[in-house]
Design an enzyme around this catalytic site. Structure first.
Site, short mmCIF file in Angstrom:
data_model
loop_
_atom_site.label_atom_id
_atom_site.label_comp_id
_atom_site.label_asym_id
_atom_site.label_seq_id
_atom_site.Cartn_x
_atom_site.Cartn_y
_atom_site.Cartn_z
N CYS A 165 -3.44 7.76 6.79
CA CYS A 165 -2.14 7.89 7.47
C CYS A 165 -2.34 8.11 8.96
O CYS A 165 -1.59 7.57 9.78
CB CYS A 165 -1.34 9.07 6.89
N CYS A 221 0.83 -1.21 0.00
CA CYS A 221 0.00 0.00 0.00
C CYS A 221 0.86 1.25 0.00
O CYS A 221 0.36 2.35 -0.20
CB CYS A 221 -0.89 0.06 1.23
N ASP A 277 2.65 2.24 2.75
CA ASP A 277 2.82 2.80 4.10
C ASP A 277 3.08 1.70 5.12
O ASP A 277 2.30 0.76 5.20
CB ASP A 277 1.53 3.51 4.58
N CYS A 326 4.48 8.17 2.62
CA CYS A 326 4.45 9.50 2.02
C CYS A 326 4.64 10.57 3.08
O CYS A 326 4.78 10.27 4.27
CB CYS A 326 3.13 9.69 1.28
#
Lengths: 141, 396
Positions: free
Chosen positions: A104, A35, A37, A60
């Site tokens: 996130c 993905c 992350d 990110c």
């Protein structure tokens, strides 16, 4: 408007508490490289207080910023208080995240909970399973 | 140091293109459809620009239609060929897995309308062969759509060979040449191209100006209805200042092509060599059959958006194949199509040069990318696992 708030960019450029705690009392890793992350949280806990916290993140800008601010929000706090940290609180502390980056902040909340769960299990501390999410990576499954 | 290495996204308009634009705004403001003298003068300028565009790709002036850009041209070419095919009972379109979304999304819509869409798989460097195209063509095929050069990884596809196959089988060929103009010598006659799209802002022209080449006799239907501009195929008062400016830009870009290639290619290769020194990195796309301006890498253990943001802080404008930046969490369809796994596709970087690039800039970018990749890897739990042998390296 820029993609990210100044707060996000500050935590991205100058991440707090990056690194590893070799003798951590609890370690939690969530996310999936597929993905894009992965967050890993290390906790040092003394008398029910989080005395130190470090993180490592593959991800990110908002993933790095979310981990950074989450460590600040729980450092020095009782474990019981860290358990109440929500992804919303993480996002708000960053002055908001773009809608498609909200996951996130979810990862940050989950990584902390995963580390606390690890601490509970290692130390034989009883806990309520309902307090812990399934740590699933929803957009990969 | 300021470095703009994102020329595949858009280029800086040239001085001559800007001057032509300003001059046309002042002097050629009249409507080319008007009968009065200023209008007719504007019409002449429009037709002069059309002839310049035609000459740049080996076409005739009446085969050029001005549009708003590459996406519109892509849409119009595909939809025109599809509509014509449907009338003849042909409903199959052959394309590739690495096309631009302006092509892929148009094909998806046609699929919902009952068309059969075949997306040919590509090689590990992003190539499709004429043999693959030949094998896929049947009597129901109404269009082959293959891009001239890929916008992400820079691979240049064998359009002339594919064109020969399509012509022999009587199937029209559309090529999205948005990245190719000014980089590759295009001759629509020799290469048997029936439809070709291009966009001015990719070769130092203004934004909002594109063109569609349509070989004489090929069907073309309009997407925008209204007045009779562009011979009834594209309504709306022409963007004359933009078109005049774009004509200056395409003339410069095609005239200086070999000179620009000679200048930029060694810099591209210097950049590729420098970035190849980073352990567990890989160049994406063809080594030789590659746009002279394009460098595209994947770095294992990091995520592309973080790299881009940090490069930006160092004055370097770059881009990533990672769609993270464009509001989607999925990695690039191009990188997945060439066989990069998701976790590698997330760590990509595209650097696209132009003829103003210098060796100093290239060396600066190499230094900064090395530094930032190292920094991000140091905070990456994936990298730690790779280093400690808990996870296997995918890029050796």
């Amino acid at each position: 408007m820029a993609l990210y708030s100044e707060k996000v960019m500050d935590h991205f450029r100058n991440p707090r508490n990056v690194g590893v705690i070799e003798d951590a009392d609890g370690v939690g890793e969530v996310g999936n490289a597929k993905c894009g992350d992965i967050m890993k949280i290390y906790l040092k806990i003394n008398g029910g207080i989080i005395t130190d916290v470090k993180f490592e993140t593959f991800g990110c800008g908002s993933a790095i910023a979310s981990s950074s601010i989450a460590t600040e929000l729980i450092k020095g706090k009782p474990v019981s208080e860290a358990m109440t940290l929500t992804n919303k609180a993480v996002a708000e502390a960053l002055d908001g995240l773009p809608a498609y980056k909200m996951h996130c902040s979810v990862l940050a909340e989950e990584a902390i909970k995963a580390a606390i769960l690890d601490y509970y299990e290692k130390n034989g501390i009883p806990y309520d399973e309902k307090d812990f999410p399934s740590f699933s990576c929803e957009h990969c499954d | 140091m300021q470095v703009y290495f994102d020329n595949a996204a858009t280029t800086k308009p040239s001085r001559a293109a800007i001057e032509a634009y300003a001059k046309a705004l002042c002097e050629d403001f009249a409507n080319p459809s008007s009968l009065h003298e200023p209008g007719q003068k504007a019409k002449e300028k429009l037709e002069e620009a059309r002839a310049v565009f035609a000459a740049a790709i080996g076409a005739k002036a009446n085969e050029i239609y001005f549009t708003s850009g590459g996406s519109e041209s892509d849409n119009q070419a595909i939809i025109s060929a599809a509509r014509a095919g449907k009338r003849k009972g042909k409903n199959k379109i052959i394309s590739t897995a690495i096309e631009h979304h302006a092509v892929l999304h148009t094909l998806n819509k046609l699929k919902q309308d009952g068309f059969e869409i075949v997306l040919l798989p590509v090689s590990s460097t992003g190539l499709v062969t004429a043999e693959q195209v030949a094998a896929a063509i049947d009597e129901r095929t109404c269009l082959v759509a293959v891009m001239y050069a890929n916008n992400e990884i820079g691979t240049v596809l064998p359009i002339a060979e594919i064109g020969a196959v399509c012509r022999a089988r009587g199937v029209p060929l559309f090529t999205d040449a948005v990245q190719a103009v000014g980089h590759e010598k295009i001759d629509v006659q020799a290469q048997n191209i029936d439809y070709l799209s291009l966009s001015a802002h990719k070769f130092h022209g203004p934004k909002g100006v594109g063109a569609l080449y349509v070989r004489k006799g090929m069907p073309l239907s309009s997407l925008i209805e209204g007045g009779a501009q562009e011979r009834g195929r594209r309504a709306g008062t022409e963007n004359l200042p933009g078109i005049i400016s774009a004509a200056v830009a395409i003339e410069e870009a095609t005239k200086n092509l070999e000179q620009n290639r000679a200048r930029v290619l060694p810099l591209r290769d210097r950049l590729i060599a420098g970035l190849s020194e980073i352990p567990h990195s890989v160049l994406n796309g063809e080594k030789e059959k590659r746009l002279f301006s394009n460098v595209h890498f994947c770095f294992e253990g990091i995520e592309g958006e973080s790299l881009l943001l940090m490069l930006s802080d160092q004055g370097i404008a770059a881009s990533s194949g990672s769609a993270c930046t464009s509001g989607s969490l999925d990695p690039s369809h191009v990188l997945l199509a060439i066989g990069r796994p998701h976790e590698i596709a997330h760590g990509s970087l595209r650097l696209t040069l132009d003829e103003t690039a210098t060796a100093e800039q290239v060396d600066y970018v190499i230094d900064k990318v090395k530094e930032i990749v190292g920094y991000l890897r140091n905070m990456s739990p994936v990298w730690r696992d790779l280093k400690e042998g808990k996870r296997e390296f995918i890029i050796k």
